[in-house]
Design a protein around this motif. Structure first.
Motif, mmCIF file in Angstrom:
data_model
loop_
_atom_site.group_PDB
_atom_site.id
_atom_site.type_symbol
_atom_site.label_atom_id
_atom_site.label_comp_id
_atom_site.label_asym_id
_atom_site.label_seq_id
_atom_site.Cartn_x
_atom_site.Cartn_y
_atom_site.Cartn_z
ATOM 1 N N PRO A 123 -20.803 -23.669 -27.677
ATOM 2 C CA PRO A 123 -19.622 -23.912 -28.659
ATOM 3 C C PRO A 123 -19.174 -25.421 -28.370
ATOM 4 O O PRO A 123 -19.130 -25.862 -27.113
ATOM 5 C CB PRO A 123 -18.710 -22.889 -28.081
ATOM 6 N N ALA A 124 -18.773 -25.915 -29.576
ATOM 7 C CA ALA A 124 -18.249 -27.391 -29.483
ATOM 8 C C ALA A 124 -17.074 -27.715 -28.507
ATOM 9 O O ALA A 124 -16.900 -28.856 -28.072
ATOM 10 C CB ALA A 124 -17.952 -27.889 -30.939
ATOM 11 N N MET A 125 -16.145 -26.666 -28.431
ATOM 12 C CA MET A 125 -15.130 -26.888 -27.601
ATOM 13 C C MET A 125 -15.086 -26.357 -26.130
ATOM 14 O O MET A 125 -14.146 -26.225 -25.482
ATOM 15 C CB MET A 125 -13.721 -25.851 -28.243
ATOM 16 N N SER A 126 -16.304 -26.086 -25.635
ATOM 17 C CA SER A 126 -16.769 -25.634 -24.565
ATOM 18 C C SER A 126 -16.537 -26.651 -23.655
ATOM 19 O O SER A 126 -16.438 -27.878 -23.688
ATOM 20 C CB SER A 126 -18.061 -25.282 -24.370
ATOM 21 N N TYR A 127 -16.077 -26.354 -22.125
ATOM 22 C CA TYR A 127 -15.952 -27.255 -21.121
ATOM 23 C C TYR A 127 -17.199 -27.712 -20.489
ATOM 24 O O TYR A 127 -17.225 -28.346 -19.491
ATOM 25 C CB TYR A 127 -15.034 -26.528 -19.941
ATOM 26 N N LEU A 128 -18.275 -27.116 -20.939
ATOM 27 C CA LEU A 128 -19.472 -27.227 -20.299
ATOM 28 C C LEU A 128 -20.215 -28.770 -20.456
ATOM 29 O O LEU A 128 -19.886 -29.100 -21.761
ATOM 30 C CB LEU A 128 -20.853 -26.191 -20.800
ATOM 31 N N PRO A 129 -20.696 -29.240 -19.396
ATOM 32 C CA PRO A 129 -21.298 -30.659 -19.742
ATOM 33 C C PRO A 129 -22.516 -30.473 -20.803
ATOM 34 O O PRO A 129 -23.186 -29.355 -20.874
ATOM 35 C CB PRO A 129 -21.746 -30.969 -18.512
ATOM 36 N N ARG A 130 -22.776 -31.591 -21.512
ATOM 37 C CA ARG A 130 -23.976 -31.580 -22.153
ATOM 38 C C ARG A 130 -25.354 -31.539 -21.691
ATOM 39 O O ARG A 130 -26.186 -31.143 -22.125
ATOM 40 C CB ARG A 130 -23.734 -32.676 -23.596
ATOM 41 N N LEU A 131 -25.416 -32.198 -20.277
ATOM 42 C CA LEU A 131 -26.718 -32.648 -19.770
ATOM 43 C C LEU A 131 -26.213 -32.593 -18.271
ATOM 44 O O LEU A 131 -25.393 -33.560 -18.014
ATOM 45 C CB LEU A 131 -27.395 -33.602 -20.256
ATOM 46 N N GLU A 132 -27.132 -31.987 -17.410
ATOM 47 C CA GLU A 132 -26.736 -31.911 -15.974
ATOM 48 C C GLU A 132 -28.215 -31.376 -15.242
ATOM 49 O O GLU A 132 -28.673 -30.589 -15.757
ATOM 50 C CB GLU A 132 -25.652 -31.031 -15.538
#
Length: 207
Positions: free
Chosen positions: A181-190
């Motif tokens: 989801p766009a509002m997620s706290y997750l990084p886009r790439l790791e």
């Protein structure tokens, strides 16, 4: 006189033909004259790793002997939530948001046999494995493994076999949060890279 001449030539031709016939027989594959239960003709193995459910994987591996010392193994895997894995390591061992719900995987490994013909007994070779985990939050984790393996295939009766693999190499995990989801706290790439060891203890059938 004519009879003696013909008889002499007949004996000579027969004498010359005996070594030729013996040489021709020596060039034949003599395995067909012996009954070894079909063992010498077996080139295929289907097996499974009994330890893989610990790391959230179930699957099958197929190996085909090609030539005398060479074989190719391919594997297909279904990834499951880490139910058993959670008992051994914390779920955030690699990523704090690593909560898998499923996925798929494949592997490819050429084997070189050095004591007997493929695919029997001792072998070595590189192994590449790929897995793609789907996470609960919509993100994915791609796992790339590259190891050098030593393995052994042993017979249990006419068709059943026992096998094990030991491998050491490198693992690279890539977290992709772009589908979360766009509002997620997750990084886009790791990414996370580490040394990796592989152990397989399995059973299968040879045919």
């Amino acid at each position: 006189m004519l009879r003696v001449f013909c008889l002499s030539w007949g004996v000579a031709l027969l004498w010359m033909g005996i070594p030729t016939a013996l040489l021709a027989q020596q060039d034949e594959d003599l395995h067909k004259y012996f009954d070894d239960g079909g063992l010498s003709a077996r080139k295929n193995i289907v097996s499974t790793n009994l330890l893989s459910p610990i790391s959230g994987v179930v699957g099958l591996r197929y190996e085909r002997g090609i030539g005398k010392r060479f074989a190719i193994e391919v594997g297909a895997y279904k990834l499951i939530p880490f139910y058993l894995y959670e008992l051994i390591l914390p779920i955030n061992f690699y990523f704090s948001y690593f909560e898998p719900k499923g996925g798929w995987g494949i592997s490819l490994s050429p084997h070189v046999y050095f004591f007997d013909k493929a695919p029997e007994y001792h072998y070595m070779g590189p192994r590449y494995g790929f897995r793609k985990h789907s996470l609960q939050n919509g993100a994915t984790v791609a796992v790339h493994d590259l190891t050098i393996d030593y393995g052994f295939n042993a017979f249990l009766g006419k068709h059943f076999m026992f096998c094990y693999d030991l491998g050491v190499g490198y693992r690279r995990m890539i977290f992709d949060g772009s589908a979360a989801p766009a509002m997620s706290y997750l990084p886009r790439l790791e990414t996370h890279g580490s040394l990796y060891s592989f152990l397989s203890i399995g059973i299968g059938v040879m045919f």
